[in-house]
Design an enzyme around this catalytic site. Structure first.
Site, PDB file in Angstrom:
ATOM      1  N   ASP A 122      17.784   7.753  72.484  1.00 13.54           N
ATOM      2  CA  ASP A 122      16.307   7.374  72.440  1.00 13.54           C
ATOM      3  C   ASP A 122      15.920   6.484  73.882  1.00 13.54           C
ATOM      4  OD1 ASP A 122      17.231   8.122  70.530  1.00 13.54           O
ATOM      5  OD2 ASP A 122      15.806   6.696  69.182  1.00 13.54           O
ATOM      6  N   LYS A 147       8.886   9.319  69.978  1.00 19.77           N
ATOM      7  CA  LYS A 147       9.384   8.409  68.804  1.00 19.77           C
ATOM      8  C   LYS A 147       7.970   6.901  69.742  1.00 19.77           C
ATOM      9  CE  LYS A 147      13.079   4.569  68.695  1.00 19.77           C
ATOM     10  NZ  LYS A 147      14.580   4.620  68.863  1.00 19.77           N
ATOM     11  N   LYS A 171       9.368  10.251  65.744  1.00 18.14           N
ATOM     12  CA  LYS A 171      10.153   9.410  64.990  1.00 18.14           C
ATOM     13  C   LYS A 171       9.584   8.166  65.456  1.00 18.14           C
ATOM     14  CE  LYS A 171      13.826   6.487  65.941  1.00 18.14           C
ATOM     15  NZ  LYS A 171      15.829   6.209  66.069  1.00 18.14           N
TER      16      LYS A 171
END
Length: 256
Positions: A102, A165, A197
């Site tokens: 991430d 995300k 996400k």
């Protein structure tokens, strides 16, 4: 099973159970791995700092939970615009054995009008990842402006992101339904293989159900799976287990 219980069950299966605290230790990560193996099934992943990947891998193997993915973070949490450092961190994460990375998009640069550095950083980090899944954190709560949230999402997808995300969980405003709507709409327009996400701020099954509802409305019920949808959370799990009558009511915390 009630709709709320169904949402709780799904959210566990879609969760990146997270600890990204300055005081994290090997033992806290070991405990997290044990929590990820729940009475309602395993979470999709855990998300930890890179240095804890080896102990997490060892623990998950010992638990027979090899299906739980190990995610980590790079260029985190500030989203700096130094591409070389972000790439070095990403390569190191992959070398440690991360299944997923991430990376934080250089959102402040975008706010200052620089679109190029974000695109180039994501592109270079995806090249460093190879087959490892790359999730790009756009920090939607700081971007705030729907135009910027949309543009960060577009640039990330164009540069090769596997997921977009919402948040690091380190700023006052994290996942919101408004940001989810924008980001999921961009996915529907550009590449429905890209995942989404929401991270931080999802506290219970009812809120999880709202985010799932937005995704299903925009992309269809069949779209949502661990390959395309994750919840980034730490305190959410206990609440979901309580909804499923598998745990006591959680204490109120300020957790992610």
């Amino acid at each position: 099973m009630t709709d709320l219980k169904k949402a709780a069950q799904r959210a566990i299966e879609l969760m990146d159970l997270t600890t990204l605290n300055d005081d994290d230790t090997d033992q806290k990560v070991i405990d997290l791995c044990h929590k990820a193996v729940t009475p309602a099934g395993n979470t999709a992943a855990i998300c930890i700092y890179p240095r804890f990947i080896p102990i997490a891998r060892k623990t998950l193997d010992e638990l027979g939970a090899e299906d739980i993915q190990i995610a980590t973070v790079t260029n985190f949490p500030h989203g700096n615009d130094d591409i070389a450092i972000a790439v070095l961190e990403t390569r190191a994460a992959v070398a440690y054995g991360a299944d997923e990375v991430d990376v934080v998009f250089p959102y402040r640069a975008l706010m200052e009008g620089n679109e190029t550095v974000g695109y180039e950083l994501v592109k270079a980090c995806k090249e460093a990842c190879g087959e490892v899944l790359l999730k790009v954190i756009i920090e939607s709560g700081v971007l705030a402006d729907p135009v910027l949230i949309r543009r960060a999402s577009e640039l990330s997808i164009e540069a090769g992101a596997d997921f977009i995300k919402t948040s690091t969980g380190k700023v006052p405003v994290n996942a919101t339904l408004e940001a989810a709507e924008i980001m999921l709409t961009v996915i529907s327009e550009k590449n429905t293989k890209v995942g989404f996400k929401p991270a931080g701020g999802v506290r219970d099954a009812a809120q999880a159900a709202e985010f799932l509802g937005v995704a299903e409305r925009i992309l269809g019920a069949d779209w949502v799976s661990p390959r395309t949808f994750r919840f980034g959370a730490s305190s959410l799990l206990n609440s979901l287990l309580h909804t499923l009558e598998l745990a006591d009511a959680p204490k109120r915390t300020q957790g992610y």
